[in-house]
Design a protein around this motif. Structure first.
Motif, PDB file in Angstrom:
ATOM      1  N   UNK A 194       0.456  -0.877  -0.419  1.00 49.01           N
ATOM      2  CA  UNK A 194      -0.234   0.322  -0.073  1.00 49.01           C
ATOM      3  C   UNK A 194       0.866   1.434   0.113  1.00 49.01           C
ATOM      4  N   UNK A 195       0.293   2.105  -0.587  1.00 50.53           N
ATOM      5  CA  UNK A 195       1.223   3.551  -1.067  1.00 50.53           C
ATOM      6  C   UNK A 195       0.535   4.364  -0.854  1.00 50.53           C
ATOM      7  N   UNK A 196       0.739   5.349   0.371  1.00 47.16           N
ATOM      8  CA  UNK A 196      -0.049   6.253   1.380  1.00 47.16           C
ATOM      9  C   UNK A 196       0.830   7.429   1.099  1.00 47.16           C
TER      10      UNK A 196
ATOM     11  N   UNK B 276       8.777   2.586   5.083  1.00 40.38           N
ATOM     12  CA  UNK B 276       8.630   1.534   4.934  1.00 40.38           C
ATOM     13  C   UNK B 276       8.091   0.655   6.305  1.00 40.38           C
ATOM     14  N   UNK B 277       6.915  -0.137   6.185  1.00 42.92           N
ATOM     15  CA  UNK B 277       6.702  -0.802   7.362  1.00 42.92           C
ATOM     16  C   UNK B 277       6.195  -2.326   6.580  1.00 42.92           C
ATOM     17  N   UNK B 278       6.704  -3.197   7.246  1.00 44.99           N
ATOM     18  CA  UNK B 278       6.415  -4.885   6.630  1.00 44.99           C
ATOM     19  C   UNK B 278       5.209  -5.131   7.712  1.00 44.99           C
ATOM     20  N   UNK B 279       4.067  -5.381   7.631  1.00 43.89           N
ATOM     21  CA  UNK B 279       3.374  -6.069   8.918  1.00 43.89           C
ATOM     22  C   UNK B 279       4.000  -7.922   8.805  1.00 43.89           C
ATOM     23  N   UNK B 280       3.469  -7.936   9.882  1.00 42.39           N
ATOM     24  CA  UNK B 280       4.176  -9.759  10.388  1.00 42.39           C
ATOM     25  C   UNK B 280       2.988 -10.422   9.944  1.00 42.39           C
ATOM     26  N   UNK B 281       1.824 -10.305   9.512  1.00 43.48           N
ATOM     27  CA  UNK B 281       0.744 -11.232   8.641  1.00 43.48           C
ATOM     28  C   UNK B 281       0.023 -10.350   7.816  1.00 43.48           C
TER      29      UNK B 281
ATOM     30  N   UNK C  92       3.356  -1.315   4.153  1.00 48.44           N
ATOM     31  CA  UNK C  92       3.341   0.279   3.486  1.00 48.44           C
ATOM     32  C   UNK C  92       4.152   0.690   3.228  1.00 48.44           C
ATOM     33  N   UNK C  93       4.150   2.041   2.713  1.00 46.80           N
ATOM     34  CA  UNK C  93       5.949   2.770   2.165  1.00 46.80           C
ATOM     35  C   UNK C  93       4.556   4.291   2.434  1.00 46.80           C
ATOM     36  N   UNK C  94       5.352   4.684   3.199  1.00 48.60           N
ATOM     37  CA  UNK C  94       4.691   6.133   3.230  1.00 48.60           C
ATOM     38  C   UNK C  94       5.979   7.303   2.358  1.00 48.60           C
TER      39      UNK C  94
END
Length: 142
Positions: free
Chosen positions: A39-41, A105-110, A118-120
């Motif tokens: 997801x890009x926000x 940038x955040x990588x979710x555990x699941x 999520x990349x902002x």
């Protein structure tokens, strides 16, 4: 994780407002399967930097929320606009966009809301009018 890399693409784009700031939400594909893993926000309102998005999340989440929980808040707002139309300004099936270097940038555990990451950052979307990106009146200041 901070990102020194920018990225550009063409995909579905939702333009929406949160606390008066107009944001864009796009999906990014990491390979040819086009699953939309990312997801890009980012803010589209002129003069608003990407850090404001994280400030909103920090203000609205519980005080002990970590980076992944804040990222989930951001993605929830984008998903709410896409699915429900809440505070949606515009929706495009295909639009070119660019996420500038220097975001987070955040990588979710699941998988969360059908996204793995999520990349902002500071975002631009081709073809938007000044009226579509202008700050909106709001009752709430964050």
């Amino acid at each position: 994780m901070a990102s020194d890399e920018g990225v550009a693409g063409s995909s579905r784009v939702t333009v929406f407002a949160v606390f008066g700031v107009v944001l864009g939400y796009a999906t990014h594909h990491l390979d040819q399967r086009r699953l939309g893993e990312v997801a890009i926000v980012g803010p589209l309102t002129p003069g608003v930097e990407w850090g404001r998005l994280w400030q909103m999340a920090r203000t609205c989440e519980r005080t002990t929320a970590g980076e992944k929980e804040l990222a989930q808040w951001v993605l929830t707002q984008a998903t709410r606009a896409f699915v429900c139309g809440s505070d949606r300004v515009a929706q495009f099936q295909e639009r070119r966009w660019r996420l500038e270097p220097g975001g987070r940038r955040v990588r979710f555990d699941a998988t969360y809301a059908n996204r793995d990451q999520l990349w902002t950052g500071n975002l631009t979307v081709e073809g938007l009018t000044p009226d579509q990106t202008a700050e909106r009146p709001t009752l709430y200041a964050v």
